[in-house]
Write a protein that holds these residues in place. Structure first.
Motif, mmCIF file in Angstrom:
data_model
loop_
_atom_site.group_PDB
_atom_site.id
_atom_site.type_symbol
_atom_site.label_atom_id
_atom_site.label_comp_id
_atom_site.label_asym_id
_atom_site.label_seq_id
_atom_site.Cartn_x
_atom_site.Cartn_y
_atom_site.Cartn_z
ATOM 1 N N VAL A 1 48.549 36.558 -8.501
ATOM 2 C CA VAL A 1 47.398 36.901 -9.323
ATOM 3 C C VAL A 1 46.262 35.910 -9.108
ATOM 4 C CG1 VAL A 1 46.583 37.293 -11.680
ATOM 5 C CG2 VAL A 1 48.894 37.980 -11.020
ATOM 6 N N LYS A 2 46.599 34.625 -9.088
ATOM 7 C CA LYS A 2 45.562 33.601 -9.019
ATOM 8 C C LYS A 2 46.170 32.311 -8.516
ATOM 9 C CE LYS A 2 42.307 31.105 -12.026
ATOM 10 N NZ LYS A 2 41.861 30.903 -13.430
ATOM 11 N N LEU A 3 45.365 31.554 -7.776
ATOM 12 C CA LEU A 3 45.748 30.211 -7.346
ATOM 13 C C LEU A 3 44.622 29.258 -7.756
ATOM 14 C CD1 LEU A 3 47.680 28.300 -5.964
ATOM 15 C CD2 LEU A 3 46.624 28.867 -3.772
ATOM 16 N N ASP A 4 44.882 28.520 -8.819
ATOM 17 C CA ASP A 4 43.899 27.566 -9.327
ATOM 18 C C ASP A 4 43.942 26.322 -8.450
ATOM 19 O OD1 ASP A 4 42.311 25.785 -10.756
ATOM 20 O OD2 ASP A 4 42.938 26.588 -12.689
ATOM 21 N N LEU B 1 59.566 44.628 1.333
ATOM 22 C CA LEU B 1 58.513 44.006 0.543
ATOM 23 C C LEU B 1 57.164 44.278 1.185
ATOM 24 C CD1 LEU B 1 59.785 40.493 -0.621
ATOM 25 C CD2 LEU B 1 59.146 42.430 -2.047
ATOM 26 N N ASN B 2 56.216 44.721 0.395
ATOM 27 C CA ASN B 2 54.880 45.031 0.900
ATOM 28 C C ASN B 2 53.997 43.791 0.750
ATOM 29 O OD1 ASN B 2 52.540 46.186 1.778
ATOM 30 N ND2 ASN B 2 52.469 47.799 0.225
ATOM 31 N N TYR B 3 53.929 42.992 1.826
ATOM 32 C CA TYR B 3 53.133 41.770 1.771
ATOM 33 C C TYR B 3 51.635 42.069 1.787
ATOM 34 C CZ TYR B 3 57.447 39.225 2.763
ATOM 35 O OH TYR B 3 58.711 38.702 2.696
ATOM 36 N N ALA B 4 51.245 43.230 2.297
ATOM 37 C CA ALA B 4 49.818 43.542 2.370
ATOM 38 C C ALA B 4 49.191 43.657 0.984
ATOM 39 C CB ALA B 4 49.605 44.840 3.146
ATOM 40 N N LYS B 5 49.972 44.071 -0.010
ATOM 41 C CA LYS B 5 49.453 44.230 -1.367
ATOM 42 C C LYS B 5 49.924 43.126 -2.310
ATOM 43 C CE LYS B 5 49.094 49.267 -1.066
ATOM 44 N NZ LYS B 5 49.481 50.566 -1.677
ATOM 45 N N ALA B 6 50.555 42.096 -1.759
ATOM 46 C CA ALA B 6 51.071 41.026 -2.607
ATOM 47 C C ALA B 6 50.048 39.932 -2.860
ATOM 48 C CB ALA B 6 52.330 40.416 -1.980
ATOM 49 N N GLY B 7 48.982 39.870 -2.059
ATOM 50 C CA GLY B 7 47.968 38.840 -2.245
ATOM 51 C C GLY B 7 46.901 39.267 -3.230
ATOM 52 N N ASN B 8 45.785 38.542 -3.199
ATOM 53 C CA ASN B 8 44.652 38.885 -4.050
ATOM 54 C C ASN B 8 43.382 38.849 -3.219
ATOM 55 O OD1 ASN B 8 44.231 36.146 -3.689
ATOM 56 N ND2 ASN B 8 44.730 35.587 -5.773
ATOM 57 N N GLY B 9 42.235 38.778 -3.874
ATOM 58 C CA GLY B 9 40.979 38.821 -3.142
ATOM 59 C C GLY B 9 40.706 37.606 -2.299
ATOM 60 N N GLU B 10 41.417 36.507 -2.529
ATOM 61 C CA GLU B 10 41.154 35.271 -1.788
ATOM 62 C C GLU B 10 42.267 34.898 -0.831
ATOM 63 O OE1 GLU B 10 39.813 30.629 -2.730
ATOM 64 O OE2 GLU B 10 40.378 32.003 -4.342
ATOM 65 N N TRP B 11 43.498 35.402 -1.064
ATOM 66 C CA TRP B 11 44.637 34.969 -0.276
ATOM 67 C C TRP B 11 45.360 36.168 0.322
ATOM 68 C CZ3 TRP B 11 45.367 29.873 0.668
ATOM 69 C CH2 TRP B 11 44.731 28.967 -0.176
ATOM 70 N N ARG C 1 44.067 31.617 3.429
ATOM 71 C CA ARG C 1 42.856 31.865 2.663
ATOM 72 C C ARG C 1 41.895 32.765 3.443
ATOM 73 N NH1 ARG C 1 40.744 28.503 -1.302
ATOM 74 N NH2 ARG C 1 42.035 26.791 -0.506
ATOM 75 N N LYS C 2 41.232 33.672 2.727
ATOM 76 C CA LYS C 2 40.182 34.490 3.331
ATOM 77 C C LYS C 2 38.889 33.686 3.320
ATOM 78 C CE LYS C 2 42.356 38.722 1.590
ATOM 79 N NZ LYS C 2 42.189 39.912 0.717
ATOM 80 N N SER C 3 38.477 33.219 4.508
ATOM 81 C CA SER C 3 37.394 32.239 4.590
ATOM 82 C C SER C 3 36.024 32.859 4.837
ATOM 83 C CB SER C 3 37.702 31.244 5.715
ATOM 84 O OG SER C 3 37.894 31.919 6.945
ATOM 85 N N ASN C 4 35.923 34.167 4.955
ATOM 86 C CA ASN C 4 34.623 34.779 5.256
ATOM 87 C C ASN C 4 33.584 34.481 4.176
ATOM 88 O OD1 ASN C 4 35.709 35.856 7.558
ATOM 89 N ND2 ASN C 4 36.142 37.846 6.657
ATOM 90 N N PHE C 5 34.023 34.399 2.932
ATOM 91 C CA PHE C 5 33.092 34.115 1.838
ATOM 92 C C PHE C 5 32.434 32.750 2.026
ATOM 93 C CE2 PHE C 5 32.501 31.907 -2.205
ATOM 94 C CZ PHE C 5 31.574 32.735 -2.823
ATOM 95 N N TYR C 6 33.219 31.749 2.352
ATOM 96 C CA TYR C 6 32.678 30.400 2.503
ATOM 97 C C TYR C 6 31.790 30.295 3.741
ATOM 98 C CZ TYR C 6 36.169 29.233 -1.013
ATOM 99 O OH TYR C 6 36.915 29.199 -2.160
ATOM 100 N N VAL C 7 32.123 31.038 4.786
ATOM 101 C CA VAL C 7 31.302 30.989 6.005
ATOM 102 C C VAL C 7 29.934 31.608 5.739
ATOM 103 C CG1 VAL C 7 31.102 31.811 8.375
ATOM 104 C CG2 VAL C 7 33.283 30.937 7.546
ATOM 105 N N MET C 8 29.906 32.764 5.110
ATOM 106 C CA MET C 8 28.655 33.489 4.927
ATOM 107 C C MET C 8 27.808 32.972 3.766
ATOM 108 S SD MET C 8 28.697 35.436 7.425
ATOM 109 C CE MET C 8 29.841 36.139 8.618
ATOM 110 N N VAL C 9 28.439 32.367 2.763
ATOM 111 C CA VAL C 9 27.708 31.957 1.567
ATOM 112 C C VAL C 9 27.358 30.474 1.587
ATOM 113 C CG1 VAL C 9 27.845 31.812 -0.958
ATOM 114 C CG2 VAL C 9 28.744 33.812 0.220
#
Length: 465
Positions: free
Chosen positions: A135-138, A261-271, A302-310
């Motif tokens: 769900v979340k990784l603080d 196990l469906n790993y494709a749907k186990a992450g969230n928007g960032e991982w 980590r999905k790093s596209n956000f940090y690259v573009m922003v």
């Protein structure tokens, strides 16, 4: 009389209560008859209630009319009644001597046995992770919030029976609070809770004593992060299960992942979840009692596209324009106040970027590559401002002396403001100005080259993902 009574009934139902009450006193001839009709009206109004559309019960009543149970014949009804009777007797017989407060573990291993006798094996429990979702990784608190579904299978011989004695029933359902359940605790977690309470969870009990139970748990597990490659990092977080009290001679726990196990749907928007594996560790407490520590380890990227573009690309553009603007003002001969204003504005922008990154990372000794990139960008901008301000005043102090002797107009010398005198001092001044402008151009190209190298360095981590 009947026709008049019928007409009065219609009139009574069409007028309000106030008109009916007034008629009792205005027309004495029909007082008794009107009183009777008034009582009849009140009785019919209280006994017959019409549910109109919009009433809260109207939708429920419509659903009950639409619902139709599966039709059963006489034989099926008889079988259903017999099943419920056997099911009730089975439950009573099982619960007559069953105490859910007592565990089924065999604890008499210290008892000496005669030759040819052996103690029973430890009770084995299988825990299978059938589904999970990160769900979340603080990152600041280094805590992972996960929702997991576990399938547990164990054997409780106190719940075994002979199906022939109970009409062929081979399994029965209990609420979780009715029987004993293995104590599997989520370890290394600051908070853990079941999604549903015990009275809303059911278990399946087979006639052999095998028990099947599915339950969902929400856990806030501790996950130490390695942030040296942030935001192009990969992390491993653990979901830990532990049976604290019982030792390995009494209880044996097998943990495994479900086959699909469906790993494709186990992450969230960032991982993104790359994979998983299991680590088992044998630990002992202060009394040297050994027990198993089971870890479900999840590999995440980590999905790093956000940090690259922003962050990365805008920071590079701001630094490039700042360096170019600062040196371009110096080459055009403008006053250094404009250069200082442009440089300070760029520094403030880059400092805000650096603060955003610092707020999203834990305070550790590891310096992330994104922080290195932003620090280099801030340093380049600050150095460019210092160079264009101090360069003509520190490296070329002769310019100020020549200006004072020649009384040249303007604050700075540049190519588009040639000296008015063509004597010796004019030629020296022109030569020094040409060297000054050439040096500024060299500094600008040098800083831009470092800026490009810094961008290449951080994007290399992105390309290697």
């Amino acid at each position: 009389f009947l026709l008049s009574s019928l007409s009065e009934i219609i009139c009574v139902h069409s007028f309000d209560l106030f008109s009916i009450a007034c008629s009792l006193f205005v027309n004495p001839c029909i007082q008794m008859r009107s009183l009777l009709l008034f009582l009849l009206f009140l009785f019919s109004s209280s006994s017959e209630t019409t549910i109109l559309p919009g009433h809260p019960e109207w939708k429920a009543s419509r659903e009950m009319e639409v619902y139709k149970d599966s039709p059963m014949n006489e034989n099926q009804t008889r079988l259903l009644i017999e099943f419920h009777e056997h099911n009730k007797n089975l439950y009573k017989d099982l619960m007559r001597t069953y105490h859910r407060e007592l565990s089924p573990y065999y604890t008499n291993y210290h008892r000496p046995l005669e030759n040819g006798q052996f103690h029973p094996p430890p009770m084995r429990t299988t825990a299978t992770l059938t589904w999970f979702r990160i769900v979340k990784l603080d990152q600041v608190e280094q805590v992972m919030k996960i929702i997991a579904e576990l399938r547990m299978i164990w054997t409780d011989h106190r719940l075994a029976w002979n199906p022939a004695d109970y009409g062929g029933i081979e399994h029965i359902y209990f609420t979780r609070s009715s029987i004993w359940v293995p104590e599997l605790t989520v370890g290394d977690s600051e908070m853990s809770s079941d999604v549903a309470p015990d009275y809303k969870q059911n278990v399946l009990v087979n006639y052999t004593g095998h028990v099947l139970h599915y339950y969902n748990v929400v856990s806030h597990s501790v996950c130490p992060l390695v942030t040296s490659h942030f935001p192009f990092d990969r992390q491993e977080c653990e979901f830990v299960l532990i049976e604290i009290l019982f030792n390995k001679n009494e209880s044996a726990i097998d943990v495994e992942f479900a086959e699909r196990l469906n790993y494709a749907k186990a992450g969230n928007g960032e991982w993104d979840i790359l994979g998983s594996h299991i680590n088992r560790t044998l630990v002992s407490d202060y009394e040297n009692v050994e027990f198993d520590l089971m870890r479900f380890v999840f590999s995440m990227k980590r999905k790093s596209n956000f940090y690259v573009m922003v962050i990365i690309v805008p920071t590079f553009i701001i630094t490039t324009l700042s360096i170019t603007g600062v040196f371009a003002k110096r080459l055009s001969g403008e006053d250094f106040i404009g250069e200082l204003s442009l440089g300070l504005t760029s520094l403030m922008t880059l400092t805000v970027m650096l603060g955003i990154v610092a707020d999203s990372l834990p305070k550790t000794n590891s310096l992330p590559v994104l922080s290195i990139f932003l620090t280099v960008e801030v340093t380049l901008t600050a150095l460019s401002v210092l160079v264009v301000i101090l360069h003509p005043r520190v490296l070329y102090p002769k310019i100020r002396a020549i200006r004072s002797k020649m009384s040249l107009p303007g604050t700075h010398l540049a190519l588009n403001h040639p000296p008015q005198e063509k004597g010796l001092f004019g030629r020296i001044s022109s030569s020094i100005c040409e060297k000054h402008i050439a040096a500024n151009l060299v500094f600008m190209l040098l800083f831009q080259a470092i800026n490009l190298a810094n961008l290449w360095y951080i994007l290399s981590f992105w390309w290697m993902e």
